[in-house]
Design a protein around this motif. Structure first.
Motif: not given
Length: 232
Positions: A95-99, A230-232
């Protein structure tokens, strides 16, 4: 377990195999699943790395290691796996914490990240490398990717662990045998665990914490213009 599948022997076959493993199972439907990777986290803690130091987790799959490192305040994290499905699941879970966590679809036997890391983590990739050429390719990727003085955490099945995983043969290691696989690295610590699979069986794991010599003796050939997906 995956039965009746030939051992993948090239990058394309490895990608197909591991994509099928992750596409066809639930997150907790693989034997290596852990909600809290205590063994790995303990060895990362042992390094005393600062929160801005770069860490890479290779063969990450669905591992929650990066989740826990994000929670601990680490800010430069990368995870690599052959399975797009696995990494998309991790992205959704973070989620957003691991953006800012970088998720890269790549083969650890030919890894070109375009940068170096202070810590390389591998739980349950190395023991799949049953051929000397595969282990040599892994070591090349490691040396290309790890900073001089960098830390190496590797965990494999121990001498009393399973002889296969996901239908594939593996190599079991004692602490001494595993440490000896990495010339130019100093053994700092050892650890182990009897991992309980989601269905209640026990798997013995051996883990080592190693440190690369500060004066690196190996210099990779320059490879300008190489790009990685990459898959960001």
């Amino acid at each position: 377990m995956t039965h009746g599948t030939a051992r993948p022997e090239d990058a394309s076959a490895r990608t197909t195999f591991w994509e099928e493993v992750h596409h066809g199972k639930d997150v907790d439907g693989v034997s290596w699943w852990q909600s809290v990777p205590g063994l790995s986290l303990g060895l990362v803690d042992r390094t005393g790395l600062g929160r801005d130091e770069p860490i890479i987790d290779v063969g990450a799959g669905w591992s929650t290691l990066v989740d826990h490192l994000v929670e601990r305040g680490y800010r430069d994290l990368s995870a690599v796996d052959l399975s797009v499905t696995a990494l998309r699941t991790v992205r959704d879970r973070l989620g957003p914490a691991g953006a800012d966590v970088v998720l890269t679809v790549a083969d650890v036997l030919d890894l070109h990240m375009g940068r170096t890391y202070a810590l390389w983590h591998d739980r349950a990739v190395y023991h799949f490398l049953t051929e000397p050429e595969e282990r040599a390719d892994y070591l090349t990727s490691l040396r290309r990717s790890l900073q001089p003085g960098g830390w190496l955490v590797v965990a494999t099945f121990g001498p009393d662990g399973p002889t296969t995983c996901s239908g594939l043969p593996i190599v079991r290691y004692t602490h001494a045998e595993l440490a000896a696989q990495f010339p130019g690295f100093q053994l700092i610590d050892t650890a182990g665990e009897d991992h309980r699979t989601p269905w209640g069986t026990s798997q013995q794991f051996t883990a080592v914490l190693l440190r690369r010599a500060t004066a690196a003796r190996w210099t990779p050939k320059p490879e300008p213009g190489h790009e990685h997906p990459t898959d960001r």
